[in-house]
Design a protein around this motif. Sequence first.
Motif, PDB file in Angstrom:
ATOM      1  N   ARG A 114       0.824  -1.217   0.000  1.00 32.91           N
ATOM      2  CA  ARG A 114       0.000   0.000   0.000  1.00 32.91           C
ATOM      3  C   ARG A 114       0.848   1.253   0.000  1.00 32.91           C
ATOM      4  NH1 ARG A 114      -3.764  -1.189   4.972  1.00 32.91           N
ATOM      5  NH2 ARG A 114      -1.718  -1.586   5.852  1.00 32.91           N
ATOM      6  N   ARG A 115       2.046   1.135   0.575  1.00 35.14           N
ATOM      7  CA  ARG A 115       2.949   2.280   0.605  1.00 35.14           C
ATOM      8  C   ARG A 115       3.498   2.613  -0.782  1.00 35.14           C
ATOM      9  NH1 ARG A 115       7.598   1.099   3.730  1.00 35.14           N
ATOM     10  NH2 ARG A 115       7.970   3.317   3.841  1.00 35.14           N
ATOM     11  N   TYR A 116       3.318   1.699  -1.721  1.00 38.12           N
ATOM     12  CA  TYR A 116       3.799   1.927  -3.080  1.00 38.12           C
ATOM     13  C   TYR A 116       2.667   2.127  -4.075  1.00 38.12           C
ATOM     14  CZ  TYR A 116       8.339   0.941  -1.305  1.00 38.12           C
ATOM     15  OH  TYR A 116       9.509   1.034  -0.600  1.00 38.12           O
ATOM     16  N   ASN A 117       1.446   2.293  -3.560  1.00 39.09           N
ATOM     17  CA  ASN A 117       0.316   2.383  -4.482  1.00 39.09           C
ATOM     18  C   ASN A 117       0.239   3.730  -5.178  1.00 39.09           C
ATOM     19  OD1 ASN A 117      -2.138   1.494  -5.727  1.00 39.09           O
ATOM     20  ND2 ASN A 117      -3.211   2.904  -4.371  1.00 39.09           N
ATOM     21  N   GLY A 118       0.055   3.691  -6.495  1.00 35.98           N
ATOM     22  CA  GLY A 118      -0.076   4.896  -7.295  1.00 35.98           C
ATOM     23  C   GLY A 118       0.951   4.916  -8.415  1.00 35.98           C
ATOM     24  N   ALA A 119       0.516   4.528  -9.632  1.00 35.25           N
ATOM     25  CA  ALA A 119       1.408   4.547 -10.792  1.00 35.25           C
ATOM     26  C   ALA A 119       1.044   5.755 -11.641  1.00 35.25           C
ATOM     27  CB  ALA A 119       1.243   3.268 -11.589  1.00 35.25           C
ATOM     28  N   SER A 120       2.053   6.376 -12.265  1.00 32.97           N
ATOM     29  CA  SER A 120       1.801   7.583 -13.050  1.00 32.97           C
ATOM     30  C   SER A 120       1.757   7.283 -14.536  1.00 32.97           C
ATOM     31  CB  SER A 120       2.914   8.599 -12.824  1.00 32.97           C
ATOM     32  OG  SER A 120       3.110   8.785 -11.459  1.00 32.97           O
ATOM     33  N   LEU A 121       0.811   7.923 -15.216  1.00 35.52           N
ATOM     34  CA  LEU A 121       0.769   7.864 -16.679  1.00 35.52           C
ATOM     35  C   LEU A 121       1.641   9.014 -17.169  1.00 35.52           C
ATOM     36  CD1 LEU A 121      -1.494   5.959 -15.923  1.00 35.52           C
ATOM     37  CD2 LEU A 121      -2.918   6.980 -17.679  1.00 35.52           C
ATOM     38  N   LEU A 122       2.781   8.691 -17.756  1.00 33.06           N
ATOM     39  CA  LEU A 122       3.756   9.711 -18.150  1.00 33.06           C
ATOM     40  C   LEU A 122       3.694  10.015 -19.641  1.00 33.06           C
ATOM     41  CD1 LEU A 122       7.213   9.114 -16.462  1.00 33.06           C
ATOM     42  CD2 LEU A 122       5.348  10.622 -15.788  1.00 33.06           C
ATOM     43  N   GLY A 123       3.880  11.293 -19.991  1.00 32.14           N
ATOM     44  CA  GLY A 123       3.948  11.665 -21.395  1.00 32.14           C
ATOM     45  C   GLY A 123       2.675  12.327 -21.889  1.00 32.14           C
ATOM     46  N   LEU A 124       1.754  12.550 -20.941  1.00 32.23           N
ATOM     47  CA  LEU A 124       0.487  13.208 -21.284  1.00 32.23           C
ATOM     48  C   LEU A 124       0.541  14.697 -20.915  1.00 32.23           C
ATOM     49  CD1 LEU A 124      -1.882  10.495 -19.784  1.00 32.23           C
ATOM     50  CD2 LEU A 124      -1.432  10.885 -22.231  1.00 32.23           C
ATOM     51  N   ARG A 125      -0.403  15.468 -21.483  1.00 30.70           N
ATOM     52  CA  ARG A 125      -0.482  16.891 -21.128  1.00 30.70           C
ATOM     53  C   ARG A 125      -1.361  17.051 -19.893  1.00 30.70           C
ATOM     54  NH1 ARG A 125       0.281  20.048 -26.526  1.00 30.70           N
ATOM     55  NH2 ARG A 125       0.837  18.351 -27.912  1.00 30.70           N
ATOM     56  N   GLY A 126      -1.035  16.351 -18.853  1.00 30.27           N
ATOM     57  CA  GLY A 126      -1.818  16.416 -17.626  1.00 30.27           C
ATOM     58  C   GLY A 126      -1.394  15.275 -16.720  1.00 30.27           C
ATOM     59  N   ILE A 127      -1.747  15.375 -15.436  1.00 28.24           N
ATOM     60  CA  ILE A 127      -1.323  14.354 -14.472  1.00 28.24           C
ATOM     61  C   ILE A 127      -2.458  13.368 -14.207  1.00 28.24           C
ATOM     62  CG2 ILE A 127      -0.548  13.969 -12.094  1.00 28.24           C
ATOM     63  CD1 ILE A 127       0.653  16.878 -12.270  1.00 28.24           C
ATOM     64  N   VAL A 128      -2.180  12.092 -14.466  1.00 23.42           N
ATOM     65  CA  VAL A 128      -3.158  11.032 -14.213  1.00 23.42           C
ATOM     66  C   VAL A 128      -2.455   9.950 -13.406  1.00 23.42           C
ATOM     67  CG1 VAL A 128      -4.721   9.336 -15.239  1.00 23.42           C
ATOM     68  CG2 VAL A 128      -4.321  11.518 -16.407  1.00 23.42           C
ATOM     69  N   ILE A 129      -3.030   9.623 -12.245  1.00 22.13           N
ATOM     70  CA  ILE A 129      -2.450   8.587 -11.391  1.00 22.13           C
ATOM     71  C   ILE A 129      -3.388   7.390 -11.345  1.00 22.13           C
ATOM     72  CG2 ILE A 129      -1.577   8.037  -9.066  1.00 22.13           C
ATOM     73  CD1 ILE A 129       0.007  10.289 -10.489  1.00 22.13           C
ATOM     74  N   LYS A 130      -2.800   6.230 -11.574  1.00 24.29           N
ATOM     75  CA  LYS A 130      -3.574   4.988 -11.532  1.00 24.29           C
ATOM     76  C   LYS A 130      -3.331   4.314 -10.183  1.00 24.29           C
ATOM     77  CE  LYS A 130      -4.902   0.670 -12.601  1.00 24.29           C
ATOM     78  NZ  LYS A 130      -6.045   0.301 -11.796  1.00 24.29           N
ATOM     79  N   SER A 131      -4.402   4.111  -9.423  1.00 28.80           N
ATOM     80  CA  SER A 131      -4.298   3.371  -8.173  1.00 28.80           C
ATOM     81  C   SER A 131      -4.569   1.897  -8.466  1.00 28.80           C
ATOM     82  CB  SER A 131      -5.337   3.891  -7.178  1.00 28.80           C
ATOM     83  OG  SER A 131      -5.605   2.914  -6.188  1.00 28.80           O
ATOM     84  N   HIS A 132      -4.019   1.018  -7.672  1.00 23.42           N
ATOM     85  CA  HIS A 132      -4.315  -0.415  -7.793  1.00 23.42           C
ATOM     86  C   HIS A 132      -5.825  -0.623  -7.639  1.00 23.42           C
ATOM     87  CE1 HIS A 132      -3.990  -4.728  -7.155  1.00 23.42           C
ATOM     88  NE2 HIS A 132      -2.701  -4.648  -7.458  1.00 23.42           N
ATOM     89  N   GLY A 133      -6.387  -1.506  -8.453  1.00 21.86           N
ATOM     90  CA  GLY A 133      -7.836  -1.748  -8.401  1.00 21.86           C
ATOM     91  C   GLY A 133      -8.313  -2.220  -7.031  1.00 21.86           C
ATOM     92  N   GLY A 134      -7.460  -2.984  -6.361  1.00 22.97           N
ATOM     93  CA  GLY A 134      -7.861  -3.527  -5.059  1.00 22.97           C
ATOM     94  C   GLY A 134      -7.425  -2.665  -3.884  1.00 22.97           C
ATOM     95  N   ALA A 135      -7.002  -1.423  -4.172  1.00 22.12           N
ATOM     96  CA  ALA A 135      -6.479  -0.541  -3.118  1.00 22.12           C
ATOM     97  C   ALA A 135      -7.472  -0.354  -1.980  1.00 22.12           C
ATOM     98  CB  ALA A 135      -6.129   0.826  -3.714  1.00 22.12           C
ATOM     99  N   ASP A 136      -6.962  -0.319  -0.750  1.00 23.28           N
ATOM    100  CA  ASP A 136      -7.806   0.046   0.385  1.00 23.28           C
ATOM    101  C   ASP A 136      -7.634   1.544   0.647  1.00 23.28           C
ATOM    102  OD1 ASP A 136      -5.399   0.400   1.643  1.00 23.28           O
ATOM    103  OD2 ASP A 136      -5.672  -1.203   3.122  1.00 23.28           O
TER     104      ASP A 136
END
Lengths: 363, 363
Positions: A301-323
């Motif tokens: 959980r301490r590592y949850n949050g992946a970034s979509l890089l290369g876009l004109r804006g910030i989008v963070i993908k959380s794990h689907g099963g994140a609490d």
Amino acid sequence: MIASARSSLQHPAGLGRKTKVMKQRCTIALDAMGGDHGPGVVVPAAVKFAAANPHVDLILVGNEARIEELLKRAPRDRIRIHPASQEVGMDESPSKALRGKKDSSMRVAIDLVKAGEANACVSAGNTGALMATARFVLKTLPSVDRPGIITAVPSMFGHTHMLDLGANVDCTAEHLFQFAVMGSELVSAVDGIDKPRVALLNIGQEEIKGNEQVKQAHELLVNSGLNYIGYIEGDGIYLEDIDLVVTDGFIGNVALKCSEGVAKFIGNSLSAQFKRNWFTKLSGLAALPILKAFKRTMDPRRYNGASLLGLRGIVIKSHGGADQMAFENAIYIAEKEIIANIPQRIGEQVGRHLDPTQYRETA
Amino acid sequence: MIASARSSLQHPAGLGRKTKVMKQRCTIALDAMGGDHGPGVVVPAAVKFAAANPHVDLILVGNEARIEELLKRAPRDRIRIHPASQEVGMDESPSKALRGKKDSSMRVAIDLVKAGEANACVSAGNTGALMATARFVLKTLPSVDRPGIITAVPSMFGHTHMLDLGANVDCTAEHLFQFAVMGSELVSAVDGIDKPRVALLNIGQEEIKGNEQVKQAHELLVNSGLNYIGYIEGDGIYLEDIDLVVTDGFIGNVALKCSEGVAKFIGNSLSAQFKRNWFTKLSGLAALPILKAFKRTMDPRRYNGASLLGLRGIVIKSHGGADQMAFENAIYIAEKEIIANIPQRIGEQVGRHLDPTQYRETA
């Protein structure tokens, strides 16, 4: 372990929140309906995050009634609801989501970034749909062929970052090179490292090994201005002192999932040993505080949050099963990328590396 | 952990050796100079194996004086030395080894298999050189385009097998299909499973995911006579009840090395927690027997020994850093493949699957 994301080491849940004053004001849109748990996780995570971060406004996007229901008893300073009538399913095809769900919570959260109403968005929804929608709505930065997905993973040296993680299954050498440039800039901004050490994932450290794409990417990296240290093998992700591992999306995804599998398997085997009989149970009791501390260090959980890089804006993908704690961590990553102004920095760096004439004065 | 190999669960060192009587007589050639430790490991492993397996003759191939020196004080029933004047370096290029080292211990051990003087050979030498030499000397079986490397890995369900592990970095769907056929036959023979459950490694379990090769291989497998259960993701290697994971050599190698890295990283982190202070050291002492049992279960040496599949002969690759127990395990795998008559069985199966008309009567 190792679900996803970066910089979490700077934001272990429960730490460092009281110091959040005098920071740049910003707004983050949250896809409240995404992930396996939807608003049940996103809403309480938002409430907790907002309470600890007075400089951040949050927008909960999704089914108004359900969000309202969950917010009812909670303090809701700086949290508002933005209605969206549809939801993207976790197994829905990206093209179907993109064409048929124009009022989905995911789409609307990204639209808010495009419109400038939010500085970033976070979603625990379907990765393929999130990438396709984000790319369609926000567009890629100039000179970026393909956006990548990057995350932090724990390692012997604290943590490292890895990209791509599934957005691109067939990559050319140029794509790998662009991932290296984008990832290096992100790590530099987020971890405050001047020249992050970049490595290319391969099946051997000798120059003769690997496939054509990797060998050509190696040449491009050797001749780049990046702090490229060469090839590493799979074990190097965890055992070598590097800041960024570059690979294609298929291999990155397999490496990440495989690591999760090994960690779960080892964790279960260890538990089973401690549960074998009354003697081992007793020993386990003695070792409990250590095992707990160990579990905390490895907590995905301490590592949850992946970034979509290369876009004109910030989008963070959380794990689907994140609490709740994991989703909160993903919001912290979004906030960090806003402060670091990631899309602009990456845009400049990619331009500088791919078209040096344009940036000669500053290069 | 997970260095390499199969069937080791049937041969945990120290077990089951007294029952080796009335077995088919056979001869195994050992590359005594290969690996990081050369004869220092291979010779004592051979002595121990020979003592426990009266039906097996061993040929130690390499520098006569050095082997003789190590054999001097040891019982040497059914062990003979075959001289070879050269050695293949661990980092030597396959083509250089193949062209320039015609009297290397590796080459001569394989030559002995070709000449029928040995039924199998085992080497801890350089993988690339071993594969290139074995392929050149022994040739591939009819209908096999490329040999593969397969190994067993521990999993929640005991163990599973994975191929390819580095021999083939760019695979077509047909190559993946051939790996599945060969691997399935090997698992069937070695583990005594009638219809091994075969899975294809992918980045999602939905049909739309993956690259073109994987999607096409999926079609071939769905329409084959194999017990194909579909796609698995990286974590499935360790968490799902399957017998064989099929992937290309680049991904397989990354997955295996990555698993080793995670296991080492977790092991080290756990040790560090127990060593933090006197209290944790004391708790560690209490937990010692459990931790030791756990370590034994995960011991990579029990999995040492990967097979080169698709050749007209049996060649087993030991981990370069193998110790005596690990190398001995690799010899057990060679013996098991001799008894199971692997090359012939695979030749028949590949022919049956790729050219069914030829085998109509038995199919």
